[in-house]
Write a protein that holds these residues in place. Sequence first.
Motif, PDB file in Angstrom:
ATOM      1  N   ASN A 170       6.820  -7.381  14.970  1.00 52.21           N
ATOM      2  CA  ASN A 170       7.046  -6.506  16.591  1.00 52.21           C
ATOM      3  C   ASN A 170       8.014  -5.485  16.551  1.00 52.21           C
ATOM      4  O   ASN A 170       8.288  -5.305  17.360  1.00 52.21           O
ATOM      5  N   LYS A 171       7.662  -4.495  15.461  1.00 53.73           N
ATOM      6  CA  LYS A 171       8.477  -3.362  15.351  1.00 53.73           C
ATOM      7  C   LYS A 171      10.432  -3.319  15.721  1.00 53.73           C
ATOM      8  O   LYS A 171      10.871  -2.724  16.389  1.00 53.73           O
ATOM      9  N   ASN A 172      11.051  -5.119  14.933  1.00 56.76           N
ATOM     10  CA  ASN A 172      12.602  -4.857  15.506  1.00 56.76           C
ATOM     11  C   ASN A 172      12.445  -4.449  13.565  1.00 56.76           C
ATOM     12  O   ASN A 172      13.300  -5.740  13.274  1.00 56.76           O
ATOM     13  N   PHE A 173      13.172  -3.680  13.663  1.00 57.30           N
ATOM     14  CA  PHE A 173      13.438  -3.350  12.150  1.00 57.30           C
ATOM     15  C   PHE A 173      14.093  -1.556  12.750  1.00 57.30           C
ATOM     16  O   PHE A 173      13.076  -1.094  12.811  1.00 57.30           O
ATOM     17  N   GLU A 174      14.862  -0.844  11.226  1.00 57.86           N
ATOM     18  CA  GLU A 174      14.775   0.138  11.397  1.00 57.86           C
ATOM     19  C   GLU A 174      14.112   0.604  10.460  1.00 57.86           C
ATOM     20  O   GLU A 174      13.332   1.425  10.044  1.00 57.86           O
ATOM     21  N   ILE A 175      14.436   0.784   8.941  1.00 57.71           N
ATOM     22  CA  ILE A 175      13.558   0.236   7.398  1.00 57.71           C
ATOM     23  C   ILE A 175      13.528  -1.164   6.805  1.00 57.71           C
ATOM     24  O   ILE A 175      14.523  -2.725   7.072  1.00 57.71           O
ATOM     25  N   ALA A 176      12.378  -1.218   6.986  1.00 52.71           N
ATOM     26  CA  ALA A 176      11.846  -2.539   6.231  1.00 52.71           C
ATOM     27  C   ALA A 176      11.707  -2.577   4.848  1.00 52.71           C
ATOM     28  O   ALA A 176      10.666  -1.706   4.380  1.00 52.71           O
ATOM     29  N   LEU A 177      11.816  -3.338   3.564  1.00 54.82           N
ATOM     30  CA  LEU A 177      11.809  -3.878   2.372  1.00 54.82           C
ATOM     31  C   LEU A 177      10.499  -4.397   2.283  1.00 54.82           C
ATOM     32  O   LEU A 177      10.750  -6.001   2.798  1.00 54.82           O
ATOM     33  N   ILE A 178       8.849  -4.276   2.234  1.00 52.39           N
ATOM     34  CA  ILE A 178       8.444  -5.448   2.457  1.00 52.39           C
ATOM     35  C   ILE A 178       7.305  -5.730   0.956  1.00 52.39           C
ATOM     36  O   ILE A 178       6.807  -4.314   0.377  1.00 52.39           O
ATOM     37  N   GLY A 179       6.953  -6.222   0.671  1.00 53.89           N
ATOM     38  CA  GLY A 179       6.112  -6.791  -0.971  1.00 53.89           C
ATOM     39  C   GLY A 179       4.892  -7.864  -0.600  1.00 53.89           C
ATOM     40  O   GLY A 179       4.648  -8.444   0.275  1.00 53.89           O
ATOM     41  N   HIS A 180       3.720  -6.879  -0.364  1.00 57.15           N
ATOM     42  CA  HIS A 180       2.550  -7.866  -0.254  1.00 57.15           C
ATOM     43  C   HIS A 180       1.244  -6.981  -1.515  1.00 57.15           C
ATOM     44  O   HIS A 180       1.407  -6.093  -1.919  1.00 57.15           O
ATOM     45  N   GLY A 181       0.282  -7.986  -1.473  1.00 57.04           N
ATOM     46  CA  GLY A 181      -0.841  -8.036  -2.227  1.00 57.04           C
ATOM     47  C   GLY A 181      -2.168  -6.550  -1.773  1.00 57.04           C
ATOM     48  O   GLY A 181      -1.313  -6.106  -0.658  1.00 57.04           O
ATOM     49  N   GLY A 182      -3.370  -6.454  -1.684  1.00 57.63           N
ATOM     50  CA  GLY A 182      -4.227  -5.612  -1.473  1.00 57.63           C
ATOM     51  C   GLY A 182      -4.202  -4.217  -1.638  1.00 57.63           C
ATOM     52  O   GLY A 182      -5.321  -4.066  -1.172  1.00 57.63           O
ATOM     53  N   TRP A 183      -3.425  -4.130  -3.130  1.00 56.23           N
ATOM     54  CA  TRP A 183      -3.467  -2.699  -2.944  1.00 56.23           C
ATOM     55  C   TRP A 183      -4.682  -2.074  -3.885  1.00 56.23           C
ATOM     56  O   TRP A 183      -4.474  -1.032  -3.696  1.00 56.23           O
ATOM     57  N   GLY A 184      -5.507  -3.030  -4.295  1.00 58.95           N
ATOM     58  CA  GLY A 184      -6.447  -2.956  -5.372  1.00 58.95           C
ATOM     59  C   GLY A 184      -8.268  -2.512  -4.088  1.00 58.95           C
ATOM     60  O   GLY A 184      -9.017  -2.410  -5.048  1.00 58.95           O
ATOM     61  N   ASN A 185      -8.074  -3.159  -2.821  1.00 59.00           N
ATOM     62  CA  ASN A 185      -8.791  -2.685  -1.828  1.00 59.00           C
ATOM     63  C   ASN A 185      -9.618  -1.468  -1.694  1.00 59.00           C
ATOM     64  O   ASN A 185      -9.204  -0.980  -2.361  1.00 59.00           O
ATOM     65  N   ASP A 186     -11.019  -1.902  -0.985  1.00 64.39           N
ATOM     66  CA  ASP A 186     -11.541  -0.719  -0.258  1.00 64.39           C
ATOM     67  C   ASP A 186     -10.581  -0.005   0.220  1.00 64.39           C
ATOM     68  O   ASP A 186      -9.502   0.287   1.101  1.00 64.39           O
ATOM     69  N   PRO A 187     -10.662   1.600  -0.062  1.00 64.27           N
ATOM     70  CA  PRO A 187      -9.180   2.607   0.152  1.00 64.27           C
ATOM     71  C   PRO A 187      -9.589   2.368   2.114  1.00 64.27           C
ATOM     72  O   PRO A 187      -8.510   3.712   1.800  1.00 64.27           O
ATOM     73  N   ASP A 188     -10.330   2.247   2.385  1.00 63.21           N
ATOM     74  CA  ASP A 188     -10.297   2.444   3.727  1.00 63.21           C
ATOM     75  C   ASP A 188      -9.185   1.422   4.556  1.00 63.21           C
ATOM     76  O   ASP A 188      -8.585   1.804   5.909  1.00 63.21           O
ATOM     77  N   TYR A 189      -8.290   0.914   3.391  1.00 58.73           N
ATOM     78  CA  TYR A 189      -6.829   0.642   3.861  1.00 58.73           C
ATOM     79  C   TYR A 189      -5.913   2.449   4.643  1.00 58.73           C
ATOM     80  O   TYR A 189      -5.339   1.406   5.375  1.00 58.73           O
ATOM     81  N   LEU A 190      -6.646   3.214   3.886  1.00 60.23           N
ATOM     82  CA  LEU A 190      -5.904   4.642   4.502  1.00 60.23           C
ATOM     83  C   LEU A 190      -5.591   4.514   5.885  1.00 60.23           C
ATOM     84  O   LEU A 190      -4.607   4.569   6.430  1.00 60.23           O
ATOM     85  N   ARG A 191      -6.732   4.617   6.442  1.00 61.94           N
ATOM     86  CA  ARG A 191      -6.734   4.547   7.870  1.00 61.94           C
ATOM     87  C   ARG A 191      -5.876   3.339   8.539  1.00 61.94           C
ATOM     88  O   ARG A 191      -5.366   3.534   9.787  1.00 61.94           O
ATOM     89  N   GLU A 192      -6.334   2.317   8.021  1.00 64.41           N
ATOM     90  CA  GLU A 192      -5.356   0.867   8.986  1.00 64.41           C
ATOM     91  C   GLU A 192      -4.304   0.890   8.486  1.00 64.41           C
ATOM     92  O   GLU A 192      -3.411   0.833   9.796  1.00 64.41           O
ATOM     93  N   ILE A 193      -3.620   2.178   7.108  1.00 62.19           N
ATOM     94  CA  ILE A 193      -1.944   1.729   7.453  1.00 62.19           C
ATOM     95  C   ILE A 193      -1.466   3.018   7.795  1.00 62.19           C
ATOM     96  O   ILE A 193      -1.047   3.578   9.332  1.00 62.19           O
TER      97      ILE A 193
END
Length: 525
Positions: free
Chosen positions: A404-427
């Motif tokens: 909901n974009k209710n933050f200034e800086i968010a610290l977040i951890g997750h997987g998915g960093w090994g996926n197809d590099p199209d995730y650069l577009r998604e991010i």
Amino acid sequence: MKRFLAIVMALFIFISLTACSGPAKNTDSMKNNGTKEDEDVVVRLVGGDWGMPSPYLHYSRGPGAYKMQLLFDSLLEKDEEGIIPWLASEWDIQDSGKEYIFTLRDNVTWHDGEELTLEDIKFTFDYYKNHSPVRNSLIVNGKYIVEDVEIIDENKIKINVDSPNATYLERLGSVRILPKHIWKDVEDPNKFDSEKAVIGSGPYKFVSYNREQGSYKFNAYEDYWGPRQRVNTIEWIPVSDEILAFEKEKIDVISPSPDIISRYENDEKYTIKKNKGFWGYRLILNMEKRPKFKDVNLRRALAYGINRQEMVDKVARGAAKVASMGYIPREHIWYNENIEKYDYNPIKSKELLKEKSYTFEILTGNKGEEVKIAELIKMSLKDIGIDVNIKSVDMKTRDNAVKNKNFEIALIGHGGWGNDPDYLREIYGGENGETKSLSSNSLPGYYNEEIIQLCQKQMKELDKDKRKEIVFKLQELIAKDVPQIPLYNTKSYFVFKTSKYDGWMYTYDHHYPEHCKLSYLEREK
């Protein structure tokens, strides 16, 4: 020519596939290997509430999705090397990449005994267009990529897409197929929570789920079309102390911290695997809520002013690597090492800040590791004139705030960093400057026209080498612009008792064996 195009399209997977119009693995030959008929193997894993395991009700993070995928099959799957046939025994790509033809296997049934047909596949793609599941791979730049689905033979189905795209084979192949006879009358799938909602065609059948306890139980589906299940029952159970539960054999796998891994290193009872570095932490900067973050010098000052190596040493205890500022991690086959590294340099940070001071709030989860990271950030930034207030909440509250974009800086951890590099577009680069992505990937207020154009270009480039060049250039630009701050990628451990069960494996793009469907099935010898 068609076979050549099919091979070209499949090459976005990080290594070459055997062929695109024939099976990469003979999964039929895996069905009757190895498992003793009279041996019931029960694997128990750490519990926790990740939602009901239907495509619409599981929690969006990995543990929720991967439970659901044990119940629901897709046209294609992944192994250690790339995409393999699954419900579809083969595929072909035609019309310059706008037509995908899949051949359905024989004798596939749903958990209630009904036959799975091409009508179910057509229904699923039509249904997801109007009722988006938790994870919808069929939406790109906010648009549904499937134009129409046509049954063309007794076992072949043609899916027409909106344009040629290097990512579409995996997107189409990963769709979890729904039984039409159950879902055709479901008007609101987000409220459909009966046990019929978890009837799939996967190797495991739903037995039970307790939201309050965070417990699940799945049993092997006896009439499964594919590889025989090596594990008869999978249970996720609540535990208060994972290490104690593991050593008392109440659960069968753990991911221990580096400071206690020595307890298992010299004991022949245990096998230790080192997980791939495809899970990580990052700082998301909300440029809508705090427009000051639109100043690239401030973002670069933050990158130089945060001691990320200190986090690796003190929080991850060395079992991690400082993340690439280009986002794609070091173990990824398309990682570009020739980008700006942003080693800790408070003097450089102060030069970029030009004696300006700021105060920001970091939103973090309440896990001990995340709080420690936030505290180290606070101490590092204080030295360069930036004050940080830490707000710690539970994971779901933090994730909802990010969504909901209710933050200034968010610290977040997750997987998915090994996926197809199209995730650069998604991010980093949605269409028209608007990021179309999962909630945890949004970068509110960020806009860079050059990055956006390259993000769009890379997914439409069917030549592997040319696409790789674009992705390398993207990493250079992203590292220079610092839209967010990747912190570190974990190198965690996976420990199990060899005599209990030893079938654990990694897919080529994921960091944890427990999540891999093939971990529980017989493999080709």
